[in-house]
Design an enzyme around this catalytic site. Sequence first.
Site, PDB file in Angstrom:
ATOM      1  N   PHE A 114       0.905  -1.107  -0.439  1.00  0.00           N
ATOM      2  CA  PHE A 114      -0.105   0.179  -0.019  1.00  0.00           C
ATOM      3  C   PHE A 114       0.860   1.479   0.239  1.00  0.00           C
ATOM      4  O   PHE A 114       1.399   1.225   0.437  1.00  0.00           O
ATOM      5  CB  PHE A 114      -0.959   0.496   1.565  1.00  0.00           C
ATOM      6  CG  PHE A 114      -1.263   1.106   1.573  1.00  0.00           C
ATOM      7  CD1 PHE A 114      -2.955   1.237   0.332  1.00  0.00           C
ATOM      8  CD2 PHE A 114      -1.394   1.820   2.628  1.00  0.00           C
ATOM      9  CE1 PHE A 114      -4.041   3.180   0.610  1.00  0.00           C
ATOM     10  CE2 PHE A 114      -2.238   3.005   3.145  1.00  0.00           C
ATOM     11  CZ  PHE A 114      -2.688   3.500   1.559  1.00  0.00           C
ATOM     12  N   CYS A 115       0.198   2.329  -0.510  1.00  0.00           N
ATOM     13  CA  CYS A 115       1.126   3.604  -0.937  1.00  0.00           C
ATOM     14  C   CYS A 115       2.828   3.435  -1.127  1.00  0.00           C
ATOM     15  O   CYS A 115       2.930   2.787  -1.535  1.00  0.00           O
ATOM     16  CB  CYS A 115       0.787   4.240   0.169  1.00  0.00           C
ATOM     17  SG  CYS A 115       0.867   5.580   0.522  1.00  0.00           S
ATOM     18  N   LEU A 116       3.090   4.137  -0.433  1.00  0.00           N
ATOM     19  CA  LEU A 116       4.956   3.952   0.088  1.00  0.00           C
ATOM     20  C   LEU A 116       5.666   2.561  -0.397  1.00  0.00           C
ATOM     21  O   LEU A 116       6.313   2.420  -0.920  1.00  0.00           O
ATOM     22  CB  LEU A 116       5.427   4.879   1.210  1.00  0.00           C
ATOM     23  CG  LEU A 116       6.809   4.522   1.069  1.00  0.00           C
ATOM     24  CD1 LEU A 116       7.634   5.103  -0.125  1.00  0.00           C
ATOM     25  CD2 LEU A 116       7.555   5.077   2.643  1.00  0.00           C
ATOM     26  N   ILE A 147      -1.346  -1.000  -4.314  1.00  0.00           N
ATOM     27  CA  ILE A 147      -2.427  -0.502  -3.730  1.00  0.00           C
ATOM     28  C   ILE A 147      -2.394   1.208  -3.414  1.00  0.00           C
ATOM     29  O   ILE A 147      -1.239   1.772  -2.863  1.00  0.00           O
ATOM     30  CB  ILE A 147      -3.320  -1.293  -2.575  1.00  0.00           C
ATOM     31  CG1 ILE A 147      -3.803  -2.485  -2.441  1.00  0.00           C
ATOM     32  CG2 ILE A 147      -4.746  -0.391  -2.431  1.00  0.00           C
ATOM     33  CD1 ILE A 147      -3.666  -3.289  -2.039  1.00  0.00           C
ATOM     34  N   SER A 165      -0.367   3.400  -5.423  1.00  0.00           N
ATOM     35  CA  SER A 165       1.330   3.360  -4.798  1.00  0.00           C
ATOM     36  C   SER A 165       1.370   4.422  -6.639  1.00  0.00           C
ATOM     37  O   SER A 165       1.046   3.533  -7.506  1.00  0.00           O
ATOM     38  CB  SER A 165       1.639   2.208  -4.788  1.00  0.00           C
ATOM     39  OG  SER A 165       1.432   1.691  -4.056  1.00  0.00           O
TER      40      SER A 165
END
Length: 549
Positions: A290-292, A319, A321
């Site tokens: 997720f993200c970073l 997700i 990202s």
Amino acid sequence: MKTWHDAAEAMTKAMKLPATQPYDPFAVAGAMADFASGMKPVDLFAVQMDAARQWGDFWMKAWSPEPGEKVRDRRFSAAAWAEDPYYRTLRDAYLLASEQLRSLVGKGDESAMVRFLLDQYLNAVSPSNFAMTNPDVVQRTLETKGANLAQGFKNLVEDLASGKGLVQRRSDPGAFVKGETIAATPGKVVFQNRLFQLIQYDPATADVAAEPLLYVPPLVNRFYMIDLVPRQSLVKWLVDQGRTVFVISWVNPTEAHRDADVGSYVLEGIVEAIAVVRERTGEKPDLFAFCLGGTLVAIALAWLAATGRGGEVNSATLIGSMVDFADMRDWSAFVHEAHLAALEGHVDRQGFIDSVELQRLFAAMRANDLIWSSVVNHYLLDRPAPPSDLLYWFEDGARIPAGFLKSYNRDLLFENKLRGSGFAVDGVPIDLAAIATPMLVIALKEDHVSAWSAVYDGAKLLEADFILGGSGHNAGVINPPAANKHGYWTSDARPDSADAWLASATRHEGSWWPLWDVWLGEHGSGKKLPARQIADGIEPAPGSYAKAP
């Protein structure tokens, strides 16, 4: 002759302000000055003429006895904002002035910093934020004979004295306990090093899919956004589907971790975790992030491919990202040479950036939801916030080491080196085009951190499958099928623009979780194995790294 920076330093000492700041105030002032000097008189005149006409129409409608329309803005959800002429006029005047100011900014030499500053100003001066212009506050004050304002002022003083800044959210402090009521899916820590603990969750089915899942979270918060209360837990749902789930729980770094950079988290973190999962299961894992965390997974996959080890991972799902940072929307206000230099000096001094500073930044990007709503509730209405597992997680922030922040901000955000091949890990050039691992990218339509169109651009760069989920950066991920919320979009087309993709896509009701589970099955071996029991755990989940302050 003293420079402006000399004067600022002297003023800082006189006011006993922190020796360093994570931003450059002169860059902020410079952006405003550049905008003002770049405004063309003809554009300014056109805006003034439009404004005069709009205000004429406004005052004609203001005298109408008919109730006004409700607007889709949670700040103005009370019935009085539409039905009472006084409040309706305040609301509509504010909304019109806001629209005009944004139009003015759009006609000038626009910058992300100017847009950000304007949004902060407009959010702050909303009539909903003041006692005499908020109908709910007026009614509450009459009911309590002013006790709400007295107690609200006490809350304000307590927050000031805490040293953590204003607007501390007030909720039941005992509503959630990690390992008991939140982050409570049964499991054990099975490995740890200086950067992370690896959690393996207990099976819930007799048989499990052969390929294990390994989750890589971002560094900003703890991992358990995917393991909130049981009814919202993605971990529990995956385990119930017959998946063996492993999760990385990053350490909350201290000064001792100051030199840990992006490469450290990729090699000592993700690559090490992949090796442990393969050793424990005998299978190649499916990664999800997720993200970073997804950015780091993409780097790790490219590093594995470059070193001849690309076959160690079965698939990867990213997700919310980004891997292409050409379009960061409002976040580009902070990716500025002067701000980066100020931030680097700030984190060099203490070895990390503190979680409170990170939370303030993320809160500013959603100021109405995360700042001003709390101002109204806690300082004006004196009402505690209802317990929220997602907000509890958000407030359980983590620090980021100086080394990581500096390499990530400058190399990836500022110079966008992942878009080409200018970034290296341990001397190995990172080329995303070399990744052969099957990939799925999931964006969130109302994402305020990773704009879904930018995530779509990254999916094209990675040649990945793509799904667009509903809702925002966090809530769009935590979308259990039983809730039947948000919806999602799918399309096999890959046009150049995100808008063209959306025009071709089909909207589906409910959660994207089951579709993702199908995608994992289609990219797996289809084999089922007896459930993997854990006999050698170090400590129960969520582990000491997740519980550490």
